[in-house]
Design a protein around this motif. Structure first.
Motif, PDB file in Angstrom:
ATOM      1  N   PHE A  28      12.828 -22.128  11.456  1.00 17.86           N
ATOM      2  CA  PHE A  28      13.268 -21.338  10.618  1.00 17.86           C
ATOM      3  C   PHE A  28      13.064 -19.744  10.858  1.00 17.86           C
ATOM      4  O   PHE A  28      12.241 -19.259  11.167  1.00 17.86           O
ATOM      5  CB  PHE A  28      12.587 -21.563   9.264  1.00 17.86           C
ATOM      6  N   GLN A  29      14.104 -19.325  10.578  1.00 18.39           N
ATOM      7  CA  GLN A  29      14.514 -17.805  10.651  1.00 18.39           C
ATOM      8  C   GLN A  29      14.660 -17.042   9.564  1.00 18.39           C
ATOM      9  O   GLN A  29      15.582 -17.431   8.716  1.00 18.39           O
ATOM     10  CB  GLN A  29      15.422 -17.650  11.874  1.00 18.39           C
ATOM     11  N   LEU A  30      14.131 -15.843   9.311  1.00 14.27           N
ATOM     12  CA  LEU A  30      14.339 -14.822   8.174  1.00 14.27           C
ATOM     13  C   LEU A  30      14.636 -13.537   9.163  1.00 14.27           C
ATOM     14  O   LEU A  30      13.872 -12.970   9.605  1.00 14.27           O
ATOM     15  CB  LEU A  30      13.123 -14.874   7.405  1.00 14.27           C
ATOM     16  N   GLY A  31      15.710 -13.363   9.381  1.00 14.44           N
ATOM     17  CA  GLY A  31      16.167 -12.072  10.327  1.00 14.44           C
ATOM     18  C   GLY A  31      17.193 -11.123   9.774  1.00 14.44           C
ATOM     19  O   GLY A  31      17.837 -11.218   8.819  1.00 14.44           O
ATOM     20  N   TYR A  32      17.055  -9.938  10.482  1.00 13.05           N
ATOM     21  CA  TYR A  32      18.065  -8.916  10.094  1.00 13.05           C
ATOM     22  C   TYR A  32      18.826  -8.421  11.420  1.00 13.05           C
ATOM     23  O   TYR A  32      18.059  -8.357  12.487  1.00 13.05           O
ATOM     24  CB  TYR A  32      17.376  -7.767   9.220  1.00 13.05           C
ATOM     25  N   TRP A  71       9.357 -10.623  15.367  1.00 12.80           N
ATOM     26  CA  TRP A  71       9.851  -9.868  16.329  1.00 12.80           C
ATOM     27  C   TRP A  71      10.943  -8.927  15.564  1.00 12.80           C
ATOM     28  O   TRP A  71      11.274  -9.130  14.621  1.00 12.80           O
ATOM     29  CB  TRP A  71      10.740 -11.041  17.032  1.00 12.80           C
ATOM     30  N   GLN A  72      11.354  -7.881  16.195  1.00 10.27           N
ATOM     31  CA  GLN A  72      10.706  -7.197  17.535  1.00 10.27           C
ATOM     32  C   GLN A  72       9.187  -6.798  17.289  1.00 10.27           C
ATOM     33  O   GLN A  72       9.066  -6.239  16.089  1.00 10.27           O
ATOM     34  CB  GLN A  72      11.229  -6.232  18.085  1.00 10.27           C
ATOM     35  N   PRO A  73       8.626  -6.458  18.670  1.00  9.27           N
ATOM     36  CA  PRO A  73       7.165  -5.511  18.197  1.00  9.27           C
ATOM     37  C   PRO A  73       7.535  -4.427  17.549  1.00  9.27           C
ATOM     38  O   PRO A  73       8.683  -3.776  17.455  1.00  9.27           O
ATOM     39  CB  PRO A  73       6.896  -5.152  19.595  1.00  9.27           C
ATOM     40  N   ASP A  74       6.487  -3.747  16.692  1.00  7.06           N
ATOM     41  CA  ASP A  74       6.495  -2.754  15.897  1.00  7.06           C
ATOM     42  C   ASP A  74       7.257  -3.038  14.646  1.00  7.06           C
ATOM     43  O   ASP A  74       7.239  -2.223  13.455  1.00  7.06           O
ATOM     44  CB  ASP A  74       7.245  -1.600  16.236  1.00  7.06           C
ATOM     45  N   ASN A  75       7.691  -4.462  14.396  1.00  8.63           N
ATOM     46  CA  ASN A  75       7.932  -4.974  13.007  1.00  8.63           C
ATOM     47  C   ASN A  75       6.755  -5.679  12.489  1.00  8.63           C
ATOM     48  O   ASN A  75       6.307  -6.666  13.247  1.00  8.63           O
ATOM     49  CB  ASN A  75       9.121  -5.804  13.265  1.00  8.63           C
ATOM     50  N   PHE A  76       6.178  -5.232  11.702  1.00  8.58           N
ATOM     51  CA  PHE A  76       4.898  -5.842  10.894  1.00  8.58           C
ATOM     52  C   PHE A  76       5.656  -6.807   9.748  1.00  8.58           C
ATOM     53  O   PHE A  76       5.898  -6.364   8.611  1.00  8.58           O
ATOM     54  CB  PHE A  76       4.019  -4.800  10.589  1.00  8.58           C
ATOM     55  N   TRP A  77       5.096  -8.217  10.103  1.00 11.82           N
ATOM     56  CA  TRP A  77       5.342  -9.268   9.233  1.00 11.82           C
ATOM     57  C   TRP A  77       4.110  -9.694   8.587  1.00 11.82           C
ATOM     58  O   TRP A  77       3.152 -10.054   9.414  1.00 11.82           O
ATOM     59  CB  TRP A  77       6.185 -10.374   9.791  1.00 11.82           C
ATOM     60  N   HIS A  78       4.086  -9.893   7.264  1.00 15.39           N
ATOM     61  CA  HIS A  78       2.918 -10.295   6.654  1.00 15.39           C
ATOM     62  C   HIS A  78       3.109 -11.584   6.171  1.00 15.39           C
ATOM     63  O   HIS A  78       4.133 -11.874   5.221  1.00 15.39           O
ATOM     64  CB  HIS A  78       2.449  -9.425   5.440  1.00 15.39           C
ATOM     65  N   VAL A  79       2.131 -12.486   6.382  1.00 14.70           N
ATOM     66  CA  VAL A  79       2.616 -13.847   5.998  1.00 14.70           C
ATOM     67  C   VAL A  79       1.183 -14.290   5.077  1.00 14.70           C
ATOM     68  O   VAL A  79       0.117 -14.156   5.784  1.00 14.70           O
ATOM     69  CB  VAL A  79       2.442 -15.045   7.133  1.00 14.70           C
ATOM     70  N   THR A  80       1.253 -14.545   3.823  1.00 14.13           N
ATOM     71  CA  THR A  80       0.310 -15.006   2.918  1.00 14.13           C
ATOM     72  C   THR A  80       0.689 -16.141   2.093  1.00 14.13           C
ATOM     73  O   THR A  80       1.530 -16.572   2.100  1.00 14.13           O
ATOM     74  CB  THR A  80       0.438 -13.685   1.839  1.00 14.13           C
ATOM     75  N   LEU A 137       8.197  -7.838   5.123  1.00 13.97           N
ATOM     76  CA  LEU A 137       8.460  -6.907   6.406  1.00 13.97           C
ATOM     77  C   LEU A 137       8.139  -5.433   5.704  1.00 13.97           C
ATOM     78  O   LEU A 137       8.666  -5.144   4.946  1.00 13.97           O
ATOM     79  CB  LEU A 137       9.905  -7.070   6.825  1.00 13.97           C
ATOM     80  N   ASP A 138       7.152  -4.961   6.561  1.00 18.74           N
ATOM     81  CA  ASP A 138       6.846  -3.526   6.308  1.00 18.74           C
ATOM     82  C   ASP A 138       7.940  -2.513   6.081  1.00 18.74           C
ATOM     83  O   ASP A 138       8.152  -2.018   5.344  1.00 18.74           O
ATOM     84  CB  ASP A 138       5.859  -3.086   7.062  1.00 18.74           C
ATOM     85  N   ALA A 139       8.789  -2.440   7.392  1.00 16.49           N
ATOM     86  CA  ALA A 139       9.928  -1.542   7.429  1.00 16.49           C
ATOM     87  C   ALA A 139      10.677  -2.286   8.593  1.00 16.49           C
ATOM     88  O   ALA A 139      10.335  -2.899   9.528  1.00 16.49           O
ATOM     89  CB  ALA A 139       9.350  -0.175   7.609  1.00 16.49           C
ATOM     90  N   ARG A 140      11.949  -2.066   8.504  1.00 15.30           N
ATOM     91  CA  ARG A 140      12.903  -2.337   9.589  1.00 15.30           C
ATOM     92  C   ARG A 140      12.647  -1.197  10.797  1.00 15.30           C
ATOM     93  O   ARG A 140      13.670  -0.476  11.119  1.00 15.30           O
ATOM     94  CB  ARG A 140      13.995  -2.272   9.183  1.00 15.30           C
ATOM     95  N   ASN A 141      11.519  -1.313  11.601  1.00 13.20           N
ATOM     96  CA  ASN A 141      11.229  -0.479  12.462  1.00 13.20           C
ATOM     97  C   ASN A 141      12.054  -0.735  13.912  1.00 13.20           C
ATOM     98  O   ASN A 141      11.916  -0.003  14.738  1.00 13.20           O
ATOM     99  CB  ASN A 141       9.934  -0.427  12.982  1.00 13.20           C
ATOM    100  N   ALA A 142      13.020  -1.675  14.184  1.00 17.03           N
ATOM    101  CA  ALA A 142      13.664  -2.077  15.253  1.00 17.03           C
ATOM    102  C   ALA A 142      15.043  -2.251  14.932  1.00 17.03           C
ATOM    103  O   ALA A 142      15.458  -2.199  13.770  1.00 17.03           O
ATOM    104  CB  ALA A 142      13.220  -3.138  15.929  1.00 17.03           C
ATOM    105  N   SER A 143      16.028  -2.103  15.962  1.00 14.44           N
ATOM    106  CA  SER A 143      17.511  -2.229  15.510  1.00 14.44           C
ATOM    107  C   SER A 143      17.478  -3.832  14.952  1.00 14.44           C
ATOM    108  O   SER A 143      18.724  -4.035  14.448  1.00 14.44           O
ATOM    109  CB  SER A 143      18.211  -2.310  16.845  1.00 14.44           C
ATOM    110  N   ASP A 144      16.951  -4.684  15.286  1.00 10.89           N
ATOM    111  CA  ASP A 144      16.955  -6.132  14.719  1.00 10.89           C
ATOM    112  C   ASP A 144      15.470  -6.763  14.795  1.00 10.89           C
ATOM    113  O   ASP A 144      14.409  -6.258  15.371  1.00 10.89           O
ATOM    114  CB  ASP A 144      17.887  -7.015  15.582  1.00 10.89           C
TER     115      ASP A 144
END
Length: 244
Positions: free
Chosen positions: A115-119, A196-205, A84-91
């Motif tokens: 599967f969920q990887l969340g904050y 999720w949410q939008p503006d959270n950028f997740w990189h899958v490689t 995750l680039d940055a925690r740009n949302a409340s969750d």
């Protein structure tokens, strides 16, 4: 005589090795991702993000999903790295869904195991887990742990499906014991990933889809048996011709 058997054994070893690598390659599967639109039947009133950005070795998720073109079945292990680039949302969360083939592209998922990887910045509790979604009701938690999620940190996920649908999970090299209820209710499936949410950028490689290790192991045992047989024929000193 020993020179003859030595010269015959090496070509055999190469042939057996080629067969083994070919079998592993045949079992290994590529994963081709397609961007999926935001569900048209969603009641979400906020921003819906942007379509997934897809290349041959990376998917960047910003609120909208990507789905595999291929259909899979067990035994099967899918592995990928997620950051995750940055925690740009409340969750926020990264989700990896297993869904029945030909699930509508533009509707919300109503039949899946994921599967969920969340904050959660509100509660301060970051949750990793497996969940079952059936219908439009609340998701059923199959297994969860508290797992602090740091931006910029790569998480290696390995999720397996046995032939009978039993699920297995390893996170950052740590295998976890899952309950008996951690089952996939359909024999064939596609995969869908979403951030999720939008503006959270997740990189899958580094995504790979391979057979269960036991399947590859059986092929390897067969290779070893053939090589042992060749060595025994060499030590026995027989005069029969070897046809390669």
């Amino acid at each position: 005589m020993s020179t003859f058997y030595r010269s015959a054994t090496f070509p055999r070893a190469w042939v057996f090795l080629t067969i083994f690598l070919g079998a592993v390659s045949a079992y290994s599967r590529t994963v081709t991702w397609d961007a999926v639109p935001f569900p048209t039947d969603s009641n979400w009133g906020g921003p819906t993000g942007q379509p997934a950005s897809i290349s041959s070795n990376e998917v960047v998720l910003d609120g909208q999903p990507a789905r595999s073109e291929e259909t899979f079945s067990g035994p099967f292990v899918f592995s990928c790295d997620v950051s995750l680039d940055a925690r740009n949302a409340s969750d926020g969360a990264f989700w990896l869904f297993f869904i029945p083939p030909e699930t509508p592209l533009d509707h919300g998922l109503t039949n899946s195991v994921f599967f969920q990887l969340g904050y959660d910045g509100n509660s301060g509790i970051d949750t990793t887990g497996l969940f079952r979604r059936s219908g439009t009701g609340p998701d059923t938690a199959l297994w969860t742990i508290t797992n602090p999620l740091s931006a910029g940190t790569t998480n290696h996920i390995s999720l397996g499906v046995a032939a009978d649908g039993t699920l297995s999970l390893s996170l950052n090299g740590q295998p976890y014991s899952l309950p008996d209820t951690a089952l996939l209710p359909f024999s064939q499936f596609q995969m869908q990933i979403q951030g999720w949410q939008p503006d959270n950028f997740w990189h899958v490689t580094n995504f790979t889809a391979v057979p269960e290790p036991s399947t590859v192991g059986l092929v390897g045992l067969g290779l070893a048996g053939l090589l042992v047989g060749s060595r025994r024929r060499k030590s026995g000193g027989g005069t029969g011709s070897v046809g390669w």
